[in-house]
Enzyme design. Sequence first.
Site, PDB file in Angstrom:
ATOM      1  N   GLN A  84      42.370 -25.355  22.950  1.00 17.15           N
ATOM      2  CA  GLN A  84      43.073 -24.727  24.070  1.00 17.15           C
ATOM      3  C   GLN A  84      43.786 -23.467  23.617  1.00 17.15           C
ATOM      4  O   GLN A  84      43.886 -23.204  22.423  1.00 17.15           O
ATOM      5  CB  GLN A  84      44.100 -25.721  24.633  1.00 17.15           C
ATOM      6  CG  GLN A  84      45.082 -26.223  23.588  1.00 17.15           C
ATOM      7  CD  GLN A  84      45.671 -27.591  23.928  1.00 17.15           C
ATOM      8  OE1 GLN A  84      45.721 -27.994  25.077  1.00 17.15           O
ATOM      9  NE2 GLN A  84      46.102 -28.315  22.911  1.00 17.15           N
ATOM     10  N   TYR A  86      63.237 -33.509  32.103  1.00 17.61           N
ATOM     11  CA  TYR A  86      61.854 -33.961  31.916  1.00 17.61           C
ATOM     12  C   TYR A  86      61.799 -35.171  30.969  1.00 17.61           C
ATOM     13  O   TYR A  86      61.526 -36.286  31.392  1.00 17.61           O
ATOM     14  CB  TYR A  86      60.974 -32.826  31.374  1.00 17.61           C
ATOM     15  CG  TYR A  86      59.561 -33.291  31.108  1.00 17.61           C
ATOM     16  CD1 TYR A  86      58.655 -33.383  32.145  1.00 17.61           C
ATOM     17  CD2 TYR A  86      59.165 -33.697  29.849  1.00 17.61           C
ATOM     18  CE1 TYR A  86      57.378 -33.863  31.934  1.00 17.61           C
ATOM     19  CE2 TYR A  86      57.893 -34.185  29.624  1.00 17.61           C
ATOM     20  CZ  TYR A  86      56.999 -34.267  30.661  1.00 17.61           C
ATOM     21  OH  TYR A  86      55.746 -34.763  30.456  1.00 17.61           O
ATOM     22  N   ASP A 136      51.874 -38.843  27.522  1.00 18.34           N
ATOM     23  CA  ASP A 136      52.468 -37.504  27.616  1.00 18.34           C
ATOM     24  C   ASP A 136      51.375 -36.460  27.374  1.00 18.34           C
ATOM     25  O   ASP A 136      51.575 -35.454  26.702  1.00 18.34           O
ATOM     26  CB  ASP A 136      53.607 -37.369  26.597  1.00 18.34           C
ATOM     27  CG  ASP A 136      54.481 -36.141  26.867  1.00 18.34           C
ATOM     28  OD1 ASP A 136      54.510 -35.665  28.010  1.00 18.34           O
ATOM     29  OD2 ASP A 136      55.098 -35.635  25.907  1.00 18.34           O
ATOM     30  N   ASP A 170      42.383 -37.733  18.319  1.00 19.84           N
ATOM     31  CA  ASP A 170      42.144 -38.017  19.735  1.00 19.84           C
ATOM     32  C   ASP A 170      42.749 -39.373  20.059  1.00 19.84           C
ATOM     33  O   ASP A 170      42.362 -40.386  19.469  1.00 19.84           O
ATOM     34  CB  ASP A 170      40.637 -37.998  20.001  1.00 19.84           C
ATOM     35  CG  ASP A 170      40.327 -38.076  21.494  1.00 19.84           C
ATOM     36  OD1 ASP A 170      41.101 -38.719  22.244  1.00 19.84           O
ATOM     37  OD2 ASP A 170      39.316 -37.491  21.912  1.00 19.84           O
ATOM     38  N   CYS A 171      43.644 -39.419  21.033  1.00 23.81           N
ATOM     39  CA  CYS A 171      44.323 -40.679  21.321  1.00 23.81           C
ATOM     40  C   CYS A 171      43.365 -41.727  21.888  1.00 23.81           C
ATOM     41  O   CYS A 171      43.626 -42.924  21.779  1.00 23.81           O
ATOM     42  CB  CYS A 171      45.521 -40.453  22.234  1.00 23.81           C
ATOM     43  SG  CYS A 171      45.087 -39.900  23.888  1.00 23.81           S
ATOM     44  N   ASP A 218      54.697 -31.595  21.976  1.00 26.78           N
ATOM     45  CA  ASP A 218      55.921 -30.789  21.949  1.00 26.78           C
ATOM     46  C   ASP A 218      57.057 -31.485  21.205  1.00 26.78           C
ATOM     47  O   ASP A 218      58.039 -30.845  20.859  1.00 26.78           O
ATOM     48  CB  ASP A 218      56.354 -30.416  23.366  1.00 26.78           C
ATOM     49  CG  ASP A 218      56.517 -31.644  24.255  1.00 26.78           C
ATOM     50  OD1 ASP A 218      57.307 -32.535  23.916  1.00 26.78           O
ATOM     51  OD2 ASP A 218      55.837 -31.708  25.299  1.00 26.78           O
ATOM     52  N   GLU A 265      48.367 -36.883  18.653  1.00 26.57           N
ATOM     53  CA  GLU A 265      48.242 -35.565  19.293  1.00 26.57           C
ATOM     54  C   GLU A 265      47.009 -34.877  18.716  1.00 26.57           C
ATOM     55  O   GLU A 265      46.826 -34.826  17.502  1.00 26.57           O
ATOM     56  CB  GLU A 265      49.504 -34.749  19.009  1.00 26.57           C
ATOM     57  CG  GLU A 265      49.401 -33.249  19.229  1.00 26.57           C
ATOM     58  CD  GLU A 265      49.103 -32.845  20.668  1.00 26.57           C
ATOM     59  OE1 GLU A 265      49.746 -33.360  21.593  1.00 26.57           O
ATOM     60  OE2 GLU A 265      48.187 -32.002  20.860  1.00 26.57           O
TER      61      GLU A 265
END
Lengths: 394, 394
Positions: free
Chosen positions: B173, B203, B307, B286-287, B232, B251
């Site tokens: 990304q 949040y 998340d 990769d989760c 994050d 993540e």
Amino acid sequence: IFDVSTVLFLFSETQAKSKQRAMTEETIVFHFYAKKLLTDSELLNLAAIAMESDSSQVKSALSGPAGDDLQLDVFTNGANKVLNIRRYESQNLYVFDILVMRSRVKIDLVLIRHLEELIKKFLTDIGSLDRLYCMLGPIRRGEALWRYFPMSDGRIVEFNLGRLVEDRQTKYQNVKIYWSEVHGHAMFLDDDIMLAEKDQEPYTRVLLGLETGKPARNCYADKEILILGGGDGGVICELLKQQPRMVTMVEIDSTVVQLCAKYMRGACEDALDTLEGPNKKIIIGDCLDHLHECIQSGKKYDYIINDLTEFMVNKEERGWNYDFATDNCQMMEIALKALKPDGCYILRGGSLSYTHFWSCFEDDCRKLGLRFRVYDSYVPAFYDKYRFYEVRFA
Amino acid sequence: IFDVSTVLFLFSETQAKSKQRAMTEETIVFHFYAKKLLTDSELLNLAAIAMESDSSQVKSALSGPAGDDLQLDVFTNGANKVLNIRRYESQNLYVFDILVMRSRVKIDLVLIRHLEELIKKFLTDIGSLDRLYCMLGPIRRGEALWRYFPMSDGRIVEFNLGRLVEDRQTKYQNVKIYWSEVHGHAMFLDDDIMLAEKDQEPYTRVLLGLETGKPARNCYADKEILILGGGDGGVICELLKQQPRMVTMVEIDSTVVQLCAKYMRGACEDALDTLEGPNKKIIIGDCLDHLHECIQSGKKYDYIINDLTEFMVNKEERGWNYDFATDNCQMMEIALKALKPDGCYILRGGSLSYTHFWSCFEDDCRKLGLRFRVYDSYVPAFYDKYRFYEVRFA
């Protein structure tokens, strides 16, 4: 040498005109920096992609220089789309506006994302893409609702609006009430957001120092309080819950009071239903007149709360191009003359982006020998952080 | 019958071109409904007002129909401005775009307000004004910073951005970090806002049920917790303060972790400084792979916190045009297989505008025999209200 030139062009499209249908426009906006100049045929192909049309359908309506650094092109696809392209030659900056008549094509994020990908691919394939930016939502014009409002720092925000509930031109200003799923009813004066129902906590309670779940910063019990403006009723509503001796509110525009009493109940509850009560008095008038009367008669308040619009209401006289800072400081100087020595002047401040104003204001306070305290709060319907001041005599 | 027509027009302006100067564009956007058709000379006069030029300087570059309901006009002032006008005939809707090369003219609210007043006055004087809407801020293009981002409901918001701190294209990304006075550092993935430092309270703490000053909704002490995504670092940071037995975070993008560790410290503090600790493990991967391993090995968690980005990262494969709802429900079905019977699945939800999605999601929960609870919070950097879910087995 420039010469007036006019092109008339007609479309092959033969559909009968429907004079009755709602015809609004959506504009898709993007720009890119090219690594190298696009040729005429590359530009035509790109125009076809941008308009989702076959390149044989795409016609150039206008092409030529329009300034010492600007090349203009206008394309049409012969049907429902027009494409304006400006090229700023010294930068290799290409600016595209795709204009779509909306009754035929409904623009959405997915379509624009798709278009962006196609354009990026084309520019990459011809080795011309430096960087590209696309507004991933159209600019909508011609709808019943106008969605775009400027924030205090000039940023544009498309409000989360559901419908326009009221639109009134009063002697003083334009008053609009919108309904929004997120903000509740929201009042705009001259298209400037004043308050939304859901902002009673982050705006009104922070202004007054009465945040839920925190010790109150100010005590209003048995106090005499003057509200300058405050037509939305949020401030008077909170104050009346604090057992004040008397709350006087002086709001110039009775239409604001009436409309807020009807729609902004999340802020004012029943505080505006009557103009007088055992410990409240709502005066429809100019708060400057009231302040001058107080000064003449010697009347002084424990609290004076400035809940005026940031811009004075006599815009027709003074226009928008007046000195905002001066107005607020002048108002404070007058108001302080009607404040008890241990009283507090609470100022509806502005956005944090007014850094220059606030530093001037704070300097003025110091020069006048005043103490001040600052409170900041993010107000959802302002889409910004907002500043409040409490000013006291030193 | 449409025919390709090309106009070349030259300007009298003789200034030497400066190939080096920064040349960006500001567009002033407005539209109005006319009570009656404007004549050619009225349109020319209006164009002159809109471009703040003498009408003798204003030239028509293009004028003609461009669709069965659309009349196009392009004017220039011979210098730094171009005006595009579209008239939708059946509506008497006139749409104006004033294009200004910004190196010469800096557009601000005061200038646009002034222009709006002049245009309104002209239209009123000729008895033609029905209603007029003006975007009281320019659309800026060509600057180093791109300011316009779409909200989840397609609204356009100009972010309160100060500067672009990082811009990286990873395998997965595009990652951007901006600095903003109001929001702190803010991370965007593929130009979609993920989190801002100042949104740790509205949040992350709301997501986890750990709002400041309220009793905690969830107890994480001595629990085994899995975070899906969460690059994050906001979630892992809050959880590590709760004495968990072990927090595992999976993540996919190591660049996100590195950049957030550096810039998003208002959210992650030191939680991302190391990948392993006495009660934390950050896996770059990769989760979904991790969940499948858990399911095979029988490993189960007390809490699984989704998340992830709203859009799965393999956009190139699936595009933006995929079924958002399906993805989230599939992810939940897999995740629930790695959840203890009394465990809780916490879902990073979406904007309240996804009403259709949420009603589908809630229906799916009911069908699967799941209990869910809903928490809403206004998140400043999302410029919207956001929804969070806690899902448990019935």
